[in-house]
Motif scaffolding. Structure first.
Motif, mmCIF file in Angstrom:
data_model
loop_
_atom_site.group_PDB
_atom_site.id
_atom_site.type_symbol
_atom_site.label_atom_id
_atom_site.label_comp_id
_atom_site.label_asym_id
_atom_site.label_seq_id
_atom_site.Cartn_x
_atom_site.Cartn_y
_atom_site.Cartn_z
ATOM 1 N N ARG A 159 -41.538 34.538 72.270
ATOM 2 C CA ARG A 159 -40.772 33.703 73.139
ATOM 3 C C ARG A 159 -41.164 34.313 74.817
ATOM 4 O O ARG A 159 -40.965 35.314 75.235
ATOM 5 N N HIS A 160 -42.350 33.535 75.557
ATOM 6 C CA HIS A 160 -42.882 33.140 76.639
ATOM 7 C C HIS A 160 -42.861 31.874 77.198
ATOM 8 O O HIS A 160 -43.191 30.737 76.619
ATOM 9 N N THR A 161 -43.214 32.273 78.475
ATOM 10 C CA THR A 161 -44.048 30.429 79.148
ATOM 11 C C THR A 161 -45.378 31.376 79.693
ATOM 12 O O THR A 161 -45.706 32.191 79.548
ATOM 13 N N ASP A 162 -46.447 30.333 79.358
ATOM 14 C CA ASP A 162 -47.801 30.634 79.634
ATOM 15 C C ASP A 162 -48.511 30.776 81.173
ATOM 16 O O ASP A 162 -49.425 31.620 80.985
ATOM 17 N N GLU A 163 -47.566 30.093 82.187
ATOM 18 C CA GLU A 163 -48.018 30.425 83.107
ATOM 19 C C GLU A 163 -46.550 30.569 84.082
ATOM 20 O O GLU A 163 -45.297 30.063 83.442
ATOM 21 N N GLU B 129 -46.376 39.633 79.243
ATOM 22 C CA GLU B 129 -45.422 39.755 77.503
ATOM 23 C C GLU B 129 -46.422 38.978 76.359
ATOM 24 O O GLU B 129 -45.987 39.572 75.032
ATOM 25 N N ASN B 130 -47.053 38.771 76.551
ATOM 26 C CA ASN B 130 -48.299 38.522 75.255
ATOM 27 C C ASN B 130 -48.988 38.810 74.491
ATOM 28 O O ASN B 130 -49.786 39.470 73.424
ATOM 29 N N LYS B 131 -49.288 40.223 75.684
ATOM 30 C CA LYS B 131 -50.160 40.904 74.505
ATOM 31 C C LYS B 131 -49.421 41.894 73.942
ATOM 32 O O LYS B 131 -49.899 42.929 73.006
ATOM 33 N N PRO C 130 -55.295 34.823 73.970
ATOM 34 C CA PRO C 130 -55.475 34.954 74.716
ATOM 35 C C PRO C 130 -54.664 34.332 76.517
ATOM 36 O O PRO C 130 -55.742 35.294 77.386
ATOM 37 N N SER C 131 -53.972 34.784 76.236
ATOM 38 C CA SER C 131 -52.380 34.567 77.169
ATOM 39 C C SER C 131 -51.826 35.754 78.229
ATOM 40 O O SER C 131 -52.080 36.067 79.271
ATOM 41 N N GLY C 132 -52.809 36.688 77.477
ATOM 42 C CA GLY C 132 -52.753 38.288 77.768
ATOM 43 C C GLY C 132 -54.063 38.813 78.182
ATOM 44 O O GLY C 132 -54.882 40.072 78.395
ATOM 45 N N PRO D 81 -40.639 26.912 77.158
ATOM 46 C CA PRO D 81 -41.038 28.409 76.376
ATOM 47 C C PRO D 81 -41.471 28.255 75.087
ATOM 48 O O PRO D 81 -41.091 27.043 74.671
ATOM 49 N N HIS D 82 -42.187 29.228 75.086
ATOM 50 C CA HIS D 82 -42.406 28.845 72.611
ATOM 51 C C HIS D 82 -42.867 30.587 72.485
ATOM 52 O O HIS D 82 -42.842 31.476 73.027
ATOM 53 N N GLU D 83 -42.251 30.226 71.290
ATOM 54 C CA GLU D 83 -42.932 31.614 70.159
ATOM 55 C C GLU D 83 -44.130 31.517 69.007
ATOM 56 O O GLU D 83 -43.515 29.905 68.120
HETATM 57 FE FE LIG Z 1 -48.061 30.605 74.491
#
Ligand SMILES: [Fe+2]
Ligand SMILES: O=C(O)CCC(=O)C(=O)O
Length: 313
Positions: free
Chosen positions: A74-78, A94-96, A107-109, A288-290
């Motif tokens: 789970r994260h948000t992109d910005e 955290e996307n890493k 892509p997010s990292g 938030p999404h995962e």
């Molecule tokens: Fe994302």
């Protein structure tokens, strides 16, 4: 053949722009279609003043591959620039942590231009186009799980000019759910940050009696528990307050996992199977999404972010 709006996520010319790889003409047509989507959103969304711009660093695009067993927590992109200043994890890193099995860089990292670190644009709208034929949602896993608010927001979400959303005030009997924004430019004796709730008519109400210093309270893991005590002054507001997403820290893993209805019980889950031809669009700040674990197949997607100019740098 670089689209004006395109820049490569990893700072290299990947398959999107290398004409010798695969079907470059199809990619160009796809890129043009997504540029049209961006232009349409820029007209239709509320107060997205710079989304229409089509210069450098305004549209990220990449391919992603998840191997069998891969997932993304789970994260948000910005995030608000103030949240990124002192906390690399809060910046989207955290996307890493995408779990085992993914072979493509996250892509997010990526090296994307990020607000809060001297960059000129920020992610505004996240898009996904899935590429998997005959995906079986039951057997193949890999759904995109979106943590939506159960109640509709009473006011536009994500951003109000320079101020990005960081939380919510839950609905009451007389008032709908309100987005909460962080203004990081309030002149004050003891800090520059102020939280406020926004209303449908465009008016706002401060939740902080006096400006405070963002660090370290905004970065504390412990989520709503600490945020309610440390950031919101009025007990009635504090009881309603919920962070969009808990800050992550070294101790996050020791805390109980977030239940499906969210820390404050106000979320609703939507699972989207990554079936070929599906387009998903959502606000990069407030949703938030995962990615749930894939089971047995590879999962492919095109993903991207339409950027807006950072107004608060
Ligand atoms: Fe994302
Ligand atoms: O592939 C997906 O469905 C979502 C990926 C994602 O959330 C991300 O890369 O930030």
């Amino acid at each position: 053949m670089v689209m004006p709006s395109f820049y490569p996520s990893k700072g290299t010319d990947g398959p999107w722009v290398d004409p010798t790889i695969g079907d470059a003409a199809a990619r160009r047509r796809f890129g043009d279609r997504m540029a049209q989507v961006k232009a349409t959103l820029a007209k239709q969304l509320v107060d997205r003043r710079t989304l229409a711009e089509d210069g450098a660093q305004t549209h990220e695009m990449s391919y992603t591959r998840y191997g069998p067993g891969a997932s993304l927590p789970r994260h948000t992109d910005e995030h608000h620039g103030e949240l990124k200043k002192a906390h690399s994890v809060a910046s989207g890193d955290e996307n890493k942590k995408r779990n085992e099995g993914a072979s493509s860089p996250s892509p997010s990292g990526s090296e994307a231009p990020r607000s809060g670190d001297g960059k000129t644009t920020r992610r505004s709208v996240t898009w996904l186009v899935y590429l998997n034929d005959n995906w079986d949602a039951q057997l193949d896993g890999g759904a995109l799980r979106v943590h939506e608010r159960a109640a509709p927001s009473a006011a536009p979400v994500g951003a109000r000019g320079a101020d990005l959303q960081i939380g919510w005030l839950k609905a009451t009997a007389s008032e709908g759910e309100l987005p909460v924004f962080l203004d990081a430019h309030r002149p004050g004796e003891s800090g520059n940050c102020c939280l406020y709730a926004a209303y449908a008519d465009g008016s706002t109400r401060d939740l902080s009696r006096a400006p405070f210093t963002a660090s370290p309270t905004l970065y504390l893991a412990g989520g709503d528990f600490f945020a309610r005590r440390l950031l919101v002054d009025e007990p009635r507001d504090a009881a309603r307050f919920h962070l969009i997403d808990s800050p992550k820290s070294a101790v996050s893993g020791l805390l109980p996992p977030t239940p499906p209805e969210g820390e404050d019980g106000g979320e609703r889950i939507r699972d989207v199977p990554p079936t070929a031809g599906t387009l998903v669009l959502f606000d990069s700040v407030s949703v938030p999404h995962e990615v749930l674990p894939t089971t047995r197949r590879e999962r492919f997607a095109c993903s991207g972010w339409f950027h807006e100019r950072v107004l608060y740098s």
